[in-house]
Each structure stands twice: as C-alpha cells, then as structure tokens.
Write a protein that holds these residues in place. Structure first.
Motif, PDB file in Angstrom:
ATOM      1  N   UNK A  44       0.603   4.501  -7.663  1.00 37.69           N
ATOM      2  CA  UNK A  44      -0.211   3.747  -6.678  1.00 37.69           C
ATOM      3  C   UNK A  44       0.443   3.807  -5.300  1.00 37.69           C
ATOM      4  N   UNK A  45       1.766   3.633  -5.282  1.00 33.57           N
ATOM      5  CA  UNK A  45       2.484   3.671  -3.992  1.00 33.57           C
ATOM      6  C   UNK A  45       2.343   5.030  -3.327  1.00 33.57           C
TER       7      UNK A  45
ATOM      8  N   UNK B  76      -0.005   7.302  -3.868  1.00 32.05           N
ATOM      9  CA  UNK B  76      -1.407   7.607  -3.504  1.00 32.05           C
ATOM     10  C   UNK B  76      -1.862   6.850  -2.270  1.00 32.05           C
ATOM     11  N   UNK B  77      -1.453   5.577  -2.210  1.00 30.40           N
ATOM     12  CA  UNK B  77      -1.985   4.756  -1.115  1.00 30.40           C
ATOM     13  C   UNK B  77      -1.053   4.647   0.097  1.00 30.40           C
ATOM     14  N   UNK B  78       0.079   5.319  -0.003  1.00 27.11           N
ATOM     15  CA  UNK B  78       0.997   5.246   1.132  1.00 27.11           C
ATOM     16  C   UNK B  78       0.360   5.856   2.387  1.00 27.11           C
ATOM     17  N   UNK B  79      -0.426   6.849   2.209  1.00 26.03           N
ATOM     18  CA  UNK B  79      -1.138   7.425   3.348  1.00 26.03           C
ATOM     19  C   UNK B  79      -2.527   7.827   2.882  1.00 26.03           C
ATOM     20  N   UNK B  80      -3.376   6.838   2.879  1.00 26.59           N
ATOM     21  CA  UNK B  80      -4.733   7.043   2.368  1.00 26.59           C
ATOM     22  C   UNK B  80      -5.625   7.518   3.517  1.00 26.59           C
ATOM     23  N   UNK B  81      -5.371   8.685   4.005  1.00 24.72           N
ATOM     24  CA  UNK B  81      -6.133   9.177   5.158  1.00 24.72           C
ATOM     25  C   UNK B  81      -7.375   9.893   4.657  1.00 24.72           C
ATOM     26  N   UNK B  82      -8.506   9.296   4.957  1.00 25.42           N
ATOM     27  CA  UNK B  82      -9.760   9.921   4.521  1.00 25.42           C
ATOM     28  C   UNK B  82     -10.326  10.858   5.587  1.00 25.42           C
TER      29      UNK B  82
END
Lengths: 182, 450
Positions: B12-13, B15-21
């Motif tokens: 989770x850390x 994946x979501x550390x840089x959740x740039x869409x």
C-alpha cells in the motif's frame, strides 16, 4: 541533499506568493497528495478536492513553514487532516460491516506484490469507513491509537478493535482475491 | 503481525506513495478556481446602503426644499389678499433695504396714482407738486407713468395725492414719497430721474404680481438672514464612511460604516463634534501578528496552547506561525474638534478621539504548533473560530485626524471628509491594533455655516 535544496528554493518562491512556483510545487506533490487522500476517501473526485484544499492551506500558511524541517511530513499532516474533515463533512463514518466469518490462515505473498492501487482501493471499499480510516492512520501513516482516538473522537479501545477488524477483513478479502486471481 | 499483513502494508505504501494519475494539469486548473481568492469586487452591503441612504437624503432634501418654497409663496399670496392695502407705514424703511429694490420697475398704470399735470402756458399757476405715496421700499425705486393722453390737458390743475400703496412682506412695510417740483413742459410727467430709462416693458407686472414676486424673494432673503443668525446653534451630520483597516505590512481590508454627528459651535471658528456610528471592521494578519494579539489568542481557554501537550514546550516562535482574521461590528463614539481656518469656512481641520464598543466580534485563526514530544516536532496546523456579542468597550482607542471640505447643497451641506485614525490602543477581546484611513461622506442638516 541537492533535492532538498531545490525543494527549499521552490518553497521560498512559494512563500513570496509566486504562482508559477506554486504550480510547480503542486505538480511535484500532486501524486503524493492524491495518494494519501484517496486512501482515506476511496474516491478519486473527493480525493482531488481534499488534495486541492490541502494545497491551498499549504500556499496560505507556507510562510510559517520552517525549511529546516522536512516538507513531506508537514504536508502529510495537512493532507490527512483535510481528508478527515471531508469525511466528517460527508458524515460517512458508518457502522462496521461484519466480515469476520472465516479468516484464512495464510495468503500467498506473490498475490500481494501484484496488488495495484485499484486492487487495494477495491479491497478497502469492503471495509467500513472507520475500519479503513483507523487502518490507514495506524498502519500506513504511523499514528498511535491515542492520537487516533483524539482525531476521530473515539475511545482508544475502539481504535484497536477497528484495526483488528480491518486486518481480519483484509485477510479474508485477500484470500478471496488470491483465489479469484489464481 | 502476519507476514501477509506486512506485505500488504508495504505494498500500500509503495502504491500510494506517488499516486500520479497524470491529471495534475486538470487538478491545477481545478485548484485555480479557488486560489488565489479573488477580491470580492462587489461593493459591501454597508457601502451600498450608505450610498443609497445618502442619495435618498439628498433627493429628499432637494425636493423638500422646492416644495417648501412653493408653499411659502402660496401662503404669502393668500395672506396678501386679506391684507388691507393703503396702510402707510414708514417704520421699516431702512437704508440697508434700498439695494433690495433698486432694480425693480413698477408700472403704476393700474394703481390709483394720478399724477399732477399743469399747462405750460399757465404762468400764473405755481409749479406742480406731486406727492405720491407709492408702494416703494426705496426712495429711488422707479415709478413710471405713461404718457398722458390728450384729455389730460383738461384735467383739473392742482395738487393730487395718490393713495398710498403698501407692500407688506411680513414685518416689512414700505411707503415712498416722491416729490417733484419741476414743471417745464406742456405736460409734465413727474418721475424720479433714471427710472424711466430702467423701465423694461417686457417685465411689467401688475401690482399683485409684483407683490407676490417680492414676497417670494423676501421670504428667501429672510430665510438667509435667519440662517446667518443661527450660526450658534447645533447641527446634525449624517455620514457614511468607507475605509481601510491595516496593520504593518498586512493586507488592508475594506470596511464601512454609517452614523450621526452633532456639531456644537463653540466659537466663530471652532466646533465641537460628537456622535455615534456603526461600522464593520475587518482586519487580517497574514504576515506578522502583533504580540498583544497572539498572546491574547493563546491565553484563550480553547485556543492553541491548550491543544499543545504542554505549555512549557510550546514553540516560542508560535506567533510567527499564525494567520488571523477578525471581523468586528462596532459602535463608534467619536469626539472631535473642528477648526475652520478661513473666513469663508469652506473647509475645516478636525482632530479628536474615537472610542469603541462591540456589537459582535468574530475571530478566525489558522496556526501551526509543534512540540518536540509529539511526532518529532512536526508542525501541525489548526484552525479555530471564536465569536462574541455585545461585549467590551475601549475608550480612546484611536485618534482622529481629518479634513472636511464643505459643498453647499441648497440650505444643507455635503461634506467630504478624508481621515486617518491611528491606533492609540487596542480593539476587542483579542487586542487588535488597527489603524484606518478612509473617507466620510457627510450630509449636514440645517446648512448653517459653521
């Protein structure tokens, strides 16, 4: 070190209210902000709104930021608080779902490695709001149960319970997920 | 903790550390809709109300004055109809009134004045003397007599006295006596010199019309005289003010107010002014919060200090981390002395003090606090709002320095008053130190020149 200097320079321009540098800061930390907000809000649109509100708070109060400290932890606090505020506003702290019927003993770790953000968000959606929030605050963002208790206005024991249930639910969901993906 | 839990958390850390869409551009565009906050270009409701009130006042007074003038004329005309004509009085003839009538022309053809005429060919007859008691306020008022027709030759020769015509303007009655002993022509028309030249046939008026007109003019004249005599009385100002509040290098905030002032004349050039007004005061401390404000904030029971785990470890630099907005609805009690340096009294210099009471106080502050016992001293941001109503009074918390420029509107006066109010003390529960500068638009009733 060089990266920190660059960031400090960016921040010092932002302190002067320079819109161009504010945009640069925004784009540099957009993914970071969205990643945190979406974990709490589980919805891209809500997360973007919370992230933008956080950025506005940053731009308004960046004058008080001390460059000797790291920017990310300071920003993370703002992001989390803003996300929780959004959550409170939408009153989405609902009752816990019961997903603790059967708990699998072990899950194939190769499945976890392959979890994408969408997979994780999909799993998180099965948790209720409090479970997900406590799980995020405790496991991912490193808050203590005491702090969580103060932030969510719940007893510490409840915080522990929600965390346990969240983990159990995730184990079960992951088991189902691994069965499904195998 | 199970291995799978740790794996999941680590994943989770990551994946979501840089959740740039990839939509940061769109996100920035969304943010720009809210930031930076645009100044509200709409005029504040106080300001609009003030302008509207002033316009209504000016319009009301203007039309009121027009109406009153017409009414006065009508009343005087009616009064005149019942006034006995022919009551001579010379009591009120005064030299100072001469100028009032010097340009008037009276055609007496409708009046019962009969000029005395004598034949030039009658040497035995004494020179004609005409005694005319005409309705004249001044001795040089023109009396014009039309050329007599031929029948005049047959008119009896002798002394004729015209019945007196009295012009009554309230307490002013005039009778003029014209005497002319010259008789050089075959037909002698005896009039004062210079008056025939001034006669303008186009402006010939009947006696009644003349009287009405003069009554109207005299009424105005009397009003003016009355006003001049009333310079010692008290006048009232209604005012609206627009001003900026500021402190140091923080942003100035636009505020507004309305109120009433009473002006009491002390000496010829000195007026004591006092009054009351309601104003909305906004203040924003973004860059530098004064110590007295921050100390007031953190001494409040629900404020930042109590949120910190220990007051002793609260950052000493906390006051630099604060942004603060205050909104105060106040009752202002100004007391000032106005000095009119010129004889014309078309402007004044004013100085005094202003005291303040508070109808409502609202304070919003954002601040960051850090404590090295918590999260390794990470800065935490908080926002709080406090409200209070009907509390507090600060005597002489600001000085008043102003210049007033008078503009007469009818019998009243419009005053533009730029002013500066440096802070002498603090305002409100949070000890705000506000200086302000702005302009008052005042409407002075009674129009007495101070």
């Amino acid at each position: 070190m060089r990266e920190k200097q660059g960031l400090n320079e960016l921040i010092s321009y932002c302190k002067q209210g320079n819109l161009r540098y504010q945009e640069l800061l925004y784009k540099q930390f957009y993914g970071y902000a969205l990643g945190i907000c979406i974990r709490y809000l589980n919805n891209r649109d809500d997360a973007l709104e919370a992230a933008n509100d956080s950025f506005i708070k940053v731009f308004k109060s960046i004058g008080s930021f001390n460059e000797e400290h790291d920017f990310k932890p300071w920003f993370r606090k703002i992001l989390i608080n803003t996300s929780l505020d959004h959550k409170r506003r939408s009153m989405r702290f609902s009752e816990a779902l019961e997903l603790t019927d059967t708990i699998p003993q072990s899950i194939h770790t190769s499945v976890i490695d392959k979890l994408s953000a969408q997979d994780i968000l999909g799993l998180m959606k099965h948790l209720n709001e409090l479970q997900r929030t406590v799980f995020n605050l405790y496991e991912i963002d490193g808050y203590s149960h005491k702090e969580i208790s103060g932030m969510l206005n719940i007893p510490e024991s409840s915080s522990r319970t929600y965390l346990t249930r969240a983990k159990q639910a995730l184990q079960q969901l992951l088991a189902n997920h691994s069965i499904y993906t195998r | 903790m199970k291995a799978s839990d740790e794996e999941l958390i680590a994943q989770i850390k990551v994946v979501f550390n840089d959740y740039d869409d990839g939509l940061s551009e769109q996100g920035w565009a969304n943010l720009r809709k809210k930031f930076p906050e645009k100044e509200n270009k709409k005029l504040p409701i106080w300001w609009l109300s003030g302008i509207a009130a002033s316009l209504l006042l000016v319009a009301g007074l203007y039309f009121g004055e027009v109406f009153n003038t017409q009414k006065t004329v009508l009343q005087l005309s009616k009064h005149k109809k019942h006034e006995p004509v022919g009551k001579p009085s010379t009591d009120h003839i005064k030299p100072q009134n001469d100028s009032v009538f010097e340009n008037n022309t009276i055609a007496v053809e409708n009046t019962p004045i009969t000029p005395k005429v004598r034949q030039q060919a009658s040497p035995a007859i004494e020179p004609i003397t005409i005694h005319t008691e005409a309705p004249l306020m001044a001795s040089n008022a023109p009396v014009t007599v039309k050329q007599p027709d031929k029948n005049m030759d047959t008119a009896p020769i002798g002394e004729t006295t015209a019945p007196p015509v009295v012009v009554d303007h309230g307490n002013m009655t005039a009778t003029a006596k014209v005497e002319n002993k010259q008789a050089t022509g075959a037909t002698l028309i005896e009039t004062p010199k210079n008056t025939a030249e001034k006669e303008n046939p186009a402006t010939k008026l009947s006696t009644q019309e003349f009287l009405n007109k003069e009554s109207e003019r005299l009424a105005k004249q009397q009003n003016k005289n009355g006003e001049k005599n009333n310079t010692a009385n008290t006048t009232i100002d209604v005012f609206t003010g627009t001003f900026f509040n500021y402190h140091d290098n923080n942003d100035a905030k636009l505020s507004a107010g309305v109120g009433l002032n009473a002006n009491v004349k002390v000496t010829k050039n000195l007026v004591f002014s006092f009054g009351a007004g309601i104003s909305q005061n906004k203040v924003s401390y973004e860059n530098k919060v004064p110590t007295e404000v921050s100390s007031s904030m953190f001494s409040a029971k629900n404020s930042g200090l109590s949120l910190a785990p220990s007051s002793t470890v609260y950052s000493a630099t906390a006051t630099n981390d604060v942004s603060f907005n205050g909104q105060l609805l106040t009752i202002d009690l100004p007391m000032a002395v106005k000095f009119y340096p010129t004889k014309k009294q078309d402007f004044y210099i004013s100085t005094g003090i202003n005291s303040t009471s508070y109808l409502s106080q609202k304070y919003t502050y954002n601040y960051n606090w850090s404590n090295f016992m918590v999260k390794n001293g990470e800065v935490q941001s908080r926002q709080e709002t406090e409200k209070r109503a009907f509390s507090g009074f600060d005597f002489a918390n600001s000085a008043i320095i102003a210049i007033g420029i008078n503009q007469n509107i009818g019998k009243n006066t419009l005053i533009f008053e730029p002013y500066y109010k440096p802070a002498l003390g603090t305002m409100g529960d949070k000890n705000l130190r506000i200086s302000s500068a702005g302009i008052n638009l005042k409407f002075n009733f009674n129009g007495a020149k101070k």
